[in-house]
Design an enzyme around this catalytic site. Structure first.
Site, PDB file in Angstrom:
ATOM      1  N   ASP A 176       0.903  -1.148   0.000  1.00  0.00           N
ATOM      2  CA  ASP A 176       0.000   0.000   0.000  1.00  0.00           C
ATOM      3  C   ASP A 176       0.939   1.193   0.000  1.00  0.00           C
ATOM      4  O   ASP A 176       1.579   1.485   1.010  1.00  0.00           O
ATOM      5  CB  ASP A 176      -0.884   0.021   1.254  1.00  0.00           C
ATOM      6  CG  ASP A 176      -1.893   1.155   1.186  1.00  0.00           C
ATOM      7  OD1 ASP A 176      -1.515   2.252   0.717  1.00  0.00           O
ATOM      8  OD2 ASP A 176      -3.047   0.972   1.587  1.00  0.00           O
ATOM      9  N   HIS A 177       1.037   1.857  -1.145  1.00  0.00           N
ATOM     10  CA  HIS A 177       2.121   2.841  -1.264  1.00  0.00           C
ATOM     11  C   HIS A 177       1.947   4.016  -0.295  1.00  0.00           C
ATOM     12  O   HIS A 177       2.891   4.741  -0.027  1.00  0.00           O
ATOM     13  CB  HIS A 177       2.314   3.308  -2.708  1.00  0.00           C
ATOM     14  CG  HIS A 177       1.221   4.186  -3.217  1.00  0.00           C
ATOM     15  ND1 HIS A 177       0.085   3.698  -3.800  1.00  0.00           N
ATOM     16  CD2 HIS A 177       1.088   5.525  -3.227  1.00  0.00           C
ATOM     17  CE1 HIS A 177      -0.688   4.692  -4.143  1.00  0.00           C
ATOM     18  NE2 HIS A 177      -0.113   5.821  -3.802  1.00  0.00           N
ATOM     19  N   HIS A 239      -6.042   2.557   1.468  1.00  0.00           N
ATOM     20  CA  HIS A 239      -5.252   3.726   1.859  1.00  0.00           C
ATOM     21  C   HIS A 239      -5.806   4.439   3.108  1.00  0.00           C
ATOM     22  O   HIS A 239      -5.080   4.696   4.061  1.00  0.00           O
ATOM     23  CB  HIS A 239      -5.182   4.753   0.717  1.00  0.00           C
ATOM     24  CG  HIS A 239      -4.646   4.179  -0.559  1.00  0.00           C
ATOM     25  ND1 HIS A 239      -3.577   3.320  -0.607  1.00  0.00           N
ATOM     26  CD2 HIS A 239      -5.027   4.338  -1.843  1.00  0.00           C
ATOM     27  CE1 HIS A 239      -3.331   2.983  -1.858  1.00  0.00           C
ATOM     28  NE2 HIS A 239      -4.202   3.590  -2.630  1.00  0.00           N
TER      29      HIS A 239
END
Ligand code: NAP
Length: 483
Positions: A176-177, A239
């Site tokens: 999950d950047h 996110h």
């Protein structure tokens, strides 16, 4: 002021989907920046893999063009040539047997092996299976999987089960950047590295929390995928959920993968089901410049949300009664991601009613201009008596940390290096992902069963009116969406 670069161990990194959008925009330019920073050992090797027939030279041309287009950061032009010497390509079909032997022959035995699945999720299982079947995966190999990780709880479980047939959980890196962003990690540093905040970080002192991730763009070329998922699946389940976890979690015993992930999981499991009247879904309309959402996704009857706002509660001792307001959407007024911790008013004002109401707000900005501000109440300067005003103590990293502060690694660069180091702290564990779906699924099932239609909103606005009302009803207001 930026911390010292420590080179990682020697590695072979295979990027499945090496010719795709994510590889060209993020992964390959990011690796080049790490190379320029001196973090990549000289023998490290990067191998692109996809179905397109191409030789090493063809792939290097593609990587050069991608780095030119999406930003490299080389001070010396020779650095790009030197980087490209470490880059190669093998044509491989995830669903067939072609290319796997050639790929295996490329890899070395005495270094870290990582396989980045930068392909659609439908191929994750095929890749994992063939990595084992063709003997490419060793006991220390790692796989990196991209979002979306499932479409709902059932599909996420199936995917976890499928990957678990071939890889141990300690070898699976679910990206999950958002977790790779400097500010997100700083959130943990601020909470657990200072004595100032943690004593106040609870329902007694925090009035509410707002998490906003606003985009100015529409669905772009991802119409088909997006219309099948919507803002809840595309943004909230992953996110925004991760941000909520980092804000709400208890201090882990150590900054170590399972300690951190255990605490995040407890937060997700403590989330109450969300009442339907605490969810607002929206869909952007048209304006004079462009058509609206339904035209973008070419589905005139679409009921998918491009905006969602909701009120969540974490049912535990720390947060009982403190609402967490989440919102995210496309085509909004500005591109901004922000977490705001809004503290309660002082219990008693010694300055009288005319001083007005004031409270402290800690705002953590993920973009643009990563940094934090803390609104502090002071006396308004001048002779006009004791009037109060809130002023921000501003810590924009680029200002506070000097020119290097703006040059912190992009999220993908950092995360890929963490994979090589074997550090899973900033990656989602399988049970976390499943717990997040277990929370979002009933909301989605609920609005689908009711046949709810998202509320229209104007491009360039803050979302539908009902989202404003969600807070207004509680005597609160959203912070402005501004760049
Ligand atoms: P993309 O541009 O469509 O690229 C897909 C890649 O997969 C191409 O390199 C394609 O090359 C390869 N591929 C397709 N079928 C294959 C097969 N059978 N065997 C081997 N390779 C195959 O997709 P993307 O935008 O890069 O996205 C990749 C993944 O990252 C997706 O899961 C996406 O959801 C996720 N993601 C993307 C972004 C983004 O910004 N793009 C952001 C977050 C997450 P060939 O056609 O040559 O095989």
């Amino acid at each position: 002021m930026v911390s010292r670069v420590i080179p990682v161990d020697s590695f072979d990194l295979v990027i499945f989907g090496g010719t795709g959008d994510l590889a060209r925009r993020k992964i390959l330019p990011g690796l080049f920046r790490r190379f320029c920073a001196g973090q990549m050992p000289p023998e490290a090797q990067i191998v692109g893999a996809a179905r397109t027939e191409m030789d090493d030279a063809g792939f290097r041309d593609m990587v050069r063009a991608a780095i030119d287009e999406f930003g490299g950061g080389a001070e010396d032009p020779g650095q790009l040539d030197s980087f490209l010497e470490r880059v190669g390509y093998v044509a491989v079909d995830a669903k067939g047997d072609g290319g796997w032997k050639a790929l295996k022959d490329r890899l070395r035995d005495d270094c870290v092996r990582a396989f980045y699945f930068s392909v659609g999720p439908a191929l994750f299982g095929d890749l994992a299976e063939r990595l084992r079947a063709f003997g490419l995966a060793t006991e220390t190999s790692r796989i990196v999987v991209e979002k979306p990780f499932g479409h709902d709880l059932e599909s996420a479980r199936a995917l976890n089960r499928e990957l678990a047939q071939y890889f141990d959980e300690t070898q699976i890196y679910r990206i999950d950047h958002y977790l790779g962003k400097e500010t997100v990690q700083n959130l943990m540093a601020v909470r657990f590295g200072n004595v100032l905040f943690e004593p106040l970080w609870n329902a007694q002192f925090v009035d509410h929390i707002q998490i906003t991730v606003a985009e100015t763009v529409g669905v772009g070329g991802r119409g088909g995928y997006y219309d099948d998922s919507g803002a809840m699946r595309d943004m909230v389940q992953n996110h925004l959920m991760q941000l909520l976890c980092l804000i709400a979690m208890e201090p882990p015993a150590q900054f170590e993968p399972d300690s951190v992930r255990d605490e995040k999981l407890k937060v997700i499991r403590a989330l109450d089901p969300v009442e339907p009247h605490h969810i607002v879904r929206g869909q952007y309309g048209a304006d004079e410049k462009q058509p609206g959402y339904r035209a973008h996704v070419e589905n005139e009857r679409s009921r998918t949300e491009s905006f969602v706002a909701l009120k969540a509660h974490v049912s535990n001792w720390r947060w009982a009664g403190t609402p967490f307001y989440l919102r995210t959407g496309k085509m909004l007024r500005a591109r901004t991601s922000e977490i705001a911790v809004v503290f309660k008013d002082a219990p008693h004002s010694i300055f009288g009613a005319e001083a007005g109401r004031h409270n402290n707000v800690l705002a953590i900005r993920l973009q643009p201009n990563e940094g934090m501000t803390l609104d502090v109440t002071i006396k308004e300067p001048g002779p006009g008596g004791m009037r109060l005003v809130d002023v921000p103590l501003d810590m924009t990293f680029a200002d506070a940390l000097g020119p290097d502060g703006a040059n912190v690694p992009d999220a993908y660069e950092r995360l890929v290096m963490d994979v090589i180091r074997g550090n899973q702290t900033l990656f989602m564990r399988g049970d976390e992902v499943e717990a997040a779906w277990a929370w979002t699924d009933p909301m989605i099932d609920g609005w689908e069963a009711r046949g709810d239609v998202p509320k229209p909103y104007d491009p360039g606005s803050s979302g539908p009116e009902d989202a404003l009302m969600l807070l207004h009803r509680d005597g609160r207001r959203w912070r402005d969406i501004k760049a």
